[in-house]
Design a protein around this motif. Structure first.
Motif, PDB file in Angstrom:
ATOM      1  N   GLN A 152      -5.667   1.706 -10.009  1.00 48.26           N
ATOM      2  CA  GLN A 152      -5.522   0.722  -8.934  1.00 48.26           C
ATOM      3  C   GLN A 152      -4.180   0.963  -8.256  1.00 48.26           C
ATOM      4  N   THR A 153      -4.173   0.976  -6.934  1.00 46.60           N
ATOM      5  CA  THR A 153      -2.909   1.120  -6.212  1.00 46.60           C
ATOM      6  C   THR A 153      -2.416  -0.266  -5.794  1.00 46.60           C
ATOM      7  N   CYS A 154      -1.122  -0.415  -5.764  1.00 50.60           N
ATOM      8  CA  CYS A 154      -0.493  -1.685  -5.398  1.00 50.60           C
ATOM      9  C   CYS A 154      -0.757  -1.990  -3.929  1.00 50.60           C
ATOM     10  N   LYS A 155      -1.085  -3.254  -3.635  1.00 48.11           N
ATOM     11  CA  LYS A 155      -1.332  -3.652  -2.248  1.00 48.11           C
ATOM     12  C   LYS A 155      -0.058  -3.650  -1.418  1.00 48.11           C
ATOM     13  N   CYS A 156       1.092  -3.788  -2.073  1.00 49.70           N
ATOM     14  CA  CYS A 156       2.361  -3.840  -1.339  1.00 49.70           C
ATOM     15  C   CYS A 156       2.967  -2.453  -1.128  1.00 49.70           C
ATOM     16  N   CYS A 157       3.161  -1.707  -2.208  1.00 48.51           N
ATOM     17  CA  CYS A 157       3.871  -0.425  -2.096  1.00 48.51           C
ATOM     18  C   CYS A 157       2.952   0.793  -2.152  1.00 48.51           C
ATOM     19  N   GLY A 158       1.691   0.635  -2.549  1.00 48.03           N
ATOM     20  CA  GLY A 158       0.743   1.745  -2.575  1.00 48.03           C
ATOM     21  C   GLY A 158       0.851   2.644  -3.797  1.00 48.03           C
ATOM     22  N   LYS A 159       1.662   2.266  -4.768  1.00 52.14           N
ATOM     23  CA  LYS A 159       1.856   3.072  -5.974  1.00 52.14           C
ATOM     24  C   LYS A 159       0.780   2.726  -7.006  1.00 52.14           C
ATOM     25  N   PRO A 160       0.155   3.729  -7.683  1.00 54.62           N
ATOM     26  CA  PRO A 160      -0.812   3.410  -8.728  1.00 54.62           C
ATOM     27  C   PRO A 160      -0.111   2.814  -9.952  1.00 54.62           C
ATOM     28  N   PHE A 161      -0.740   1.779 -10.567  1.00 53.51           N
ATOM     29  CA  PHE A 161      -0.043   1.124 -11.672  1.00 53.51           C
ATOM     30  C   PHE A 161      -0.919   0.754 -12.857  1.00 53.51           C
TER      31      PHE A 161
END
Length: 179
Positions: A116-125
């Motif tokens: 899943q990628t972060c909705k704010c920064c786009g980084k997968p977490f």
């Protein structure tokens, strides 16, 4: 010699005709762990609980998938992975025939989960399946109206962005609404 036949006739067989007939194991037998990819959510509880490090859970090189790998050659068949798995993706089987001749890759099970990628920064977490599992658990919680949708949105944000959003909302007096 005839006395031996008399004892066998009286008490029955003491051995099995294995491998010509299947060997029946006890109901609580701890055999090879079996991984069911469809049930795995990528929580990594099995990898953390494994005392022999037979289960490895890590991100791939491109950071877009979580790789789950089980090496049966390292397994001590303790059953910790079975105990801690919340979805039943790892279960002990009754399989005990694990000998391989030369190809040790037959002892390795592997699975990859999309991140899943972060909705704010786009980084997968975190794995997408873990987010879906958490959302299903939230549905059963007794939340106030509107809080379920807010919580689902909050699940799709990485920990760093959650912390930044929480600090921003607390300092401005906003009631923890994620945008």
């Amino acid at each position: 010699m005839m006395k031996l036949f008399d004892i066998t006739e009286k008490y029955g067989k003491a051995t099995y005709a294995y491998p010509f007939e299947p060997y029946k194991v006890h109901a609580n037998f701890r055999g090879q762990p079996h991984y069911t990819y469809e049930l795995c959510i990528g929580c990594a509880a099995c990898g953390i609980a494994c005392p022999s490090n037979a289960i490895e859970v890590k991100m791939n090189d491109m950071q877009d998938r979580l790789v789950w790998q089980f090496d049966c050659a390292r397994c001590i068949f303790c059953g910790r992975c079975d105990e801690v798995c919340p979805t039943g993706a790892v279960r002990l089987s009754d399989s005990f025939e694990l000998a391989v001749k030369f190809d040790k890759s037959a002892l390795i099970q592997r699975g990859e989960l999309e991140m899943q990628t972060c909705k704010c920064c786009g980084k997968p977490f975190t794995p997408k399946r873990l987010i879906d599992f958490a959302a299903q658990k939230l549905e059963t919680a007794n939340l106030l109206p509107g809080r379920f949708e807010e919580a689902k949105e909050y699940l799709q944000i990485c920990p760093e962005c959650k912390k930044a959003t929480a600090v921003k909302n607390l300092t401005t007096g906003i009631d923890m609404i994620v945008k």
